[in-house]
Motif scaffolding. Structure first.
Motif, PDB file in Angstrom:
ATOM      1  N   ILE A  29       0.866  -1.174   0.000  1.00 52.62           N
ATOM      2  CA  ILE A  29       0.000   0.000   0.000  1.00 52.62           C
ATOM      3  C   ILE A  29       0.901   1.221   0.000  1.00 52.62           C
ATOM      4  O   ILE A  29       1.768   1.360   0.862  1.00 52.62           O
ATOM      5  N   GLU A  30       0.722   2.091  -0.978  1.00 54.19           N
ATOM      6  CA  GLU A  30       1.612   3.235  -1.141  1.00 54.19           C
ATOM      7  C   GLU A  30       1.268   4.394  -0.222  1.00 54.19           C
ATOM      8  O   GLU A  30       2.070   5.300  -0.047  1.00 54.19           O
ATOM      9  N   ASN A  31       0.091   4.389   0.392  1.00 56.55           N
ATOM     10  CA  ASN A  31      -0.317   5.450   1.303  1.00 56.55           C
ATOM     11  C   ASN A  31      -0.114   4.968   2.734  1.00 56.55           C
ATOM     12  O   ASN A  31      -0.770   4.025   3.179  1.00 56.55           O
ATOM     13  N   TYR A  32       0.801   5.595   3.446  1.00 63.39           N
ATOM     14  CA  TYR A  32       1.165   5.182   4.801  1.00 63.39           C
ATOM     15  C   TYR A  32      -0.048   5.098   5.720  1.00 63.39           C
ATOM     16  O   TYR A  32      -0.233   4.110   6.418  1.00 63.39           O
ATOM     17  N   LEU A  33      -0.864   6.133   5.731  1.00 64.03           N
ATOM     18  CA  LEU A  33      -1.992   6.178   6.660  1.00 64.03           C
ATOM     19  C   LEU A  33      -2.996   5.066   6.371  1.00 64.03           C
ATOM     20  O   LEU A  33      -3.484   4.416   7.292  1.00 64.03           O
ATOM     21  N   ASP A  34      -3.279   4.806   5.099  1.00 67.21           N
ATOM     22  CA  ASP A  34      -4.197   3.718   4.735  1.00 67.21           C
ATOM     23  C   ASP A  34      -3.627   2.365   5.161  1.00 67.21           C
ATOM     24  O   ASP A  34      -4.329   1.537   5.726  1.00 67.21           O
ATOM     25  N   GLY A  35      -2.358   2.144   4.853  1.00 66.06           N
ATOM     26  CA  GLY A  35      -1.724   0.870   5.198  1.00 66.06           C
ATOM     27  C   GLY A  35      -1.648   0.648   6.693  1.00 66.06           C
ATOM     28  O   GLY A  35      -1.914  -0.448   7.190  1.00 66.06           O
ATOM     29  N   LEU A  36      -1.300   1.691   7.428  1.00 68.79           N
ATOM     30  CA  LEU A  36      -1.203   1.597   8.884  1.00 68.79           C
ATOM     31  C   LEU A  36      -2.566   1.271   9.489  1.00 68.79           C
ATOM     32  O   LEU A  36      -2.688   0.368  10.318  1.00 68.79           O
ATOM     33  N   THR A  37      -3.580   1.980   9.064  1.00 70.09           N
ATOM     34  CA  THR A  37      -4.925   1.767   9.595  1.00 70.09           C
ATOM     35  C   THR A  37      -5.407   0.351   9.301  1.00 70.09           C
ATOM     36  O   THR A  37      -5.944  -0.328  10.178  1.00 70.09           O
ATOM     37  N   GLU A  38      -5.181  -0.105   8.071  1.00 71.80           N
ATOM     38  CA  GLU A  38      -5.603  -1.457   7.710  1.00 71.80           C
ATOM     39  C   GLU A  38      -4.871  -2.502   8.550  1.00 71.80           C
ATOM     40  O   GLU A  38      -5.483  -3.429   9.072  1.00 71.80           O
ATOM     41  N   TYR A  39      -3.565  -2.353   8.687  1.00 69.28           N
ATOM     42  CA  TYR A  39      -2.775  -3.308   9.470  1.00 69.28           C
ATOM     43  C   TYR A  39      -3.230  -3.336  10.923  1.00 69.28           C
ATOM     44  O   TYR A  39      -3.461  -4.406  11.490  1.00 69.28           O
TER      45      TYR A  39
END
Length: 119
Positions: A29-39
């Motif tokens: 996921i290239e968007n840090y905030l999206d990836g962090l939230t999903e994880y």
């Protein structure tokens, strides 16, 4: 272990290192905030989620990295139906608006230390 470079203003995230398991099971996921939230919502122990979101939010990371060049935090990962302890380490990049993040499994080290302390 996994490692990422993050722009804390634009949330751009570049993968530096990922294990074969991460490559197989989790899309980049290239968007840090999206990836962090999903994880966090998928794989972090419910009791650790709010604190980890707070610590790793871009605004809070920028503030912290203006004060210190690096910091770390240990949390529980519940992926794979087991509880593992992970350490996330954030290191200031060229300035406090850029960071390198590393996630390391410290489960064995954590259990050894716990055994020594509890005797």
């Amino acid at each position: 272990m996994s490692a990422y470079f993050v722009d804390l203003d634009t949330y751009a995230c570049q993968v530096y290192l990922r294990t074969e398991e991460l490559e197989k099971n989790y899309p980049v996921i290239e968007n840090y905030l999206d990836g962090l939230t999903e994880y966090i919502n998928r794989d972090v122990h419910p009791d650790d989620r709010a604190e980890l979101i707070n610590i790793l939010s871009p605004d809070n990371m920028k503030k912290k990295l203006e004060e210190v060049p690096e910091f770390s935090h240990i949390f529980r990962d519940i992926s794979g139906n087991t509880v593992k302890y992970y350490k996330v380490q954030a290191i200031r990049g060229v300035d406090a608006h850029h960071a390198a993040l590393g996630f390391t499994d410290v489960t064995e080290e954590f259990h050894q230390q716990q055994s020594r302390l509890l005797g």
